[in-house]
Design a protein around this motif. Structure first.
Motif, mmCIF file in Angstrom:
data_model
loop_
_atom_site.group_PDB
_atom_site.id
_atom_site.type_symbol
_atom_site.label_atom_id
_atom_site.label_comp_id
_atom_site.label_asym_id
_atom_site.label_seq_id
_atom_site.Cartn_x
_atom_site.Cartn_y
_atom_site.Cartn_z
ATOM 1 N N UNK A 73 0.864 -1.183 0.000
ATOM 2 C CA UNK A 73 0.000 0.000 0.000
ATOM 3 C C UNK A 73 0.899 1.231 0.000
ATOM 4 N N UNK A 74 0.785 2.044 -1.013
ATOM 5 C CA UNK A 74 1.559 3.270 -1.078
ATOM 6 C C UNK A 74 0.594 4.437 -1.099
ATOM 7 N N UNK A 75 0.613 5.202 -0.041
ATOM 8 C CA UNK A 75 -0.269 6.352 0.055
ATOM 9 C C UNK A 75 0.274 7.288 1.127
ATOM 10 N N UNK A 76 -0.179 8.537 1.124
ATOM 11 C CA UNK A 76 0.239 9.457 2.193
ATOM 12 C C UNK A 76 -0.175 8.948 3.575
ATOM 13 N N UNK A 77 -1.342 8.294 3.645
ATOM 14 C CA UNK A 77 -1.792 7.755 4.934
ATOM 15 C C UNK A 77 -0.837 6.668 5.434
ATOM 16 N N UNK A 78 -0.400 5.793 4.525
ATOM 17 C CA UNK A 78 0.538 4.734 4.903
ATOM 18 C C UNK A 78 1.851 5.333 5.383
ATOM 19 N N UNK A 79 2.343 6.329 4.681
ATOM 20 C CA UNK A 79 3.603 6.973 5.075
ATOM 21 C C UNK A 79 3.475 7.623 6.448
ATOM 22 N N UNK A 80 2.379 8.335 6.678
ATOM 23 C CA UNK A 80 2.163 8.983 7.980
ATOM 24 C C UNK A 80 2.059 7.954 9.093
ATOM 25 N N UNK A 81 1.318 6.900 8.840
ATOM 26 C CA UNK A 81 1.144 5.839 9.832
ATOM 27 C C UNK A 81 2.498 5.245 10.220
ATOM 28 N N UNK A 82 3.294 4.899 9.227
ATOM 29 C CA UNK A 82 4.596 4.287 9.492
ATOM 30 C C UNK A 82 5.542 5.243 10.201
ATOM 31 N N UNK A 110 0.030 -4.716 8.276
ATOM 32 C CA UNK A 110 -0.656 -4.897 9.559
ATOM 33 C C UNK A 110 -1.906 -5.759 9.436
ATOM 34 N N UNK A 111 -2.514 -5.788 8.255
ATOM 35 C CA UNK A 111 -3.707 -6.614 8.063
ATOM 36 C C UNK A 111 -3.414 -8.112 8.202
ATOM 37 N N UNK A 112 -2.155 -8.488 8.079
ATOM 38 C CA UNK A 112 -1.766 -9.897 8.173
ATOM 39 C C UNK A 112 -1.222 -10.274 9.552
ATOM 40 N N UNK A 113 -1.046 -9.311 10.426
ATOM 41 C CA UNK A 113 -0.318 -9.515 11.682
ATOM 42 C C UNK A 113 -0.879 -10.631 12.552
ATOM 43 N N UNK A 114 -2.182 -10.719 12.692
ATOM 44 C CA UNK A 114 -2.761 -11.692 13.623
ATOM 45 C C UNK A 114 -2.439 -13.135 13.236
ATOM 46 N N UNK A 115 -2.210 -13.395 11.973
ATOM 47 C CA UNK A 115 -1.827 -14.739 11.534
ATOM 48 C C UNK A 115 -0.337 -14.839 11.233
ATOM 49 N N UNK A 116 0.255 -13.760 10.738
ATOM 50 C CA UNK A 116 1.646 -13.819 10.300
ATOM 51 C C UNK A 116 2.633 -13.860 11.470
ATOM 52 N N UNK A 117 2.364 -13.129 12.527
ATOM 53 C CA UNK A 117 3.305 -13.143 13.657
ATOM 54 C C UNK A 117 3.367 -14.536 14.285
ATOM 55 N N UNK A 118 2.241 -15.168 14.581
ATOM 56 C CA UNK A 118 2.345 -16.547 15.081
ATOM 57 C C UNK A 118 3.011 -17.486 14.074
ATOM 58 N N UNK A 119 2.749 -17.279 12.786
ATOM 59 C CA UNK A 119 3.347 -18.134 11.760
ATOM 60 C C UNK A 119 4.861 -17.954 11.718
ATOM 61 N N UNK A 120 5.370 -16.776 12.095
ATOM 62 C CA UNK A 120 6.816 -16.564 12.102
ATOM 63 C C UNK A 120 7.500 -17.512 13.087
#
Length: 147
Positions: free
Chosen positions: A41-50, A119-129
């Motif tokens: 996702x490339x957007x001003x909102x994404x940049x500000x959030x990060x 961040x949309x993947x975090x709930x599954x991706x962090x445990x999968x790590x």
């Protein structure tokens, strides 16, 4: 060194609270369709959030964390494809991840999956790590059979 350790501990604890990993069962299904490129996702909102996400950390601490824990671009991509798309990582990339250490691997996963793009993947991706770490350790770790 003390600030970097504090940074890693803080990052680990804050993301532990945000993304609990207990009671996770891997259903074997990819988090992201393996036939597509992982979207960014490339957007001003994404940049500000990060930017706001890591505002409390000095550039020096972030630089040291990334220098200490960051893998080569190719192996980092391969490991994250295993986490997100069930594409098996090479033994060489597993070794590189194991050399960085489990704390770095988990902190890096928490770092990447707190970014706006992932961040949309975090709930599954962090445990999968953790599962990917365990698989790599089992297959190419110090007690793995020699090839």
């Amino acid at each position: 060194m003390g600030k970097t350790l504090m940074f890693l501990v803080t990052l680990f604890l804050t993301t532990m609270a945000a993304y609990p990993t207990h009671a996770y069962e891997d259903d074997g299904k990819p988090i992201v369709d393996p036939n597509i490129e992982i979207p960014l996702a490339e957007s001003p909102e994404a940049d500000d959030y990060n930017r706001n996400l890591f505002k409390g950390y000095s550039d020096r601490d972030m630089k040291h964390f990334l220098e200490t824990c960051m893998m080569t671009w190719e192996c980092g991509r391969v490991i994250y494809e295993e986490i997100l798309q069930n594409k098996r990582s090479s033994d060489a990339c597993c070794r590189e991840m194991l050399e960085k250490g489990k704390d770095c691997h988990i902190a890096m996963a928490r770092f990447w999956f707190s970014l706006y793009e992932y961040k949309q993947y975090a709930s599954r991706a962090i445990p999968k790590s953790y599962i990917v770490w365990d698989r790599c350790y089992r297959d190419v770790g110090p007690h793995a059979p020699s090839a």
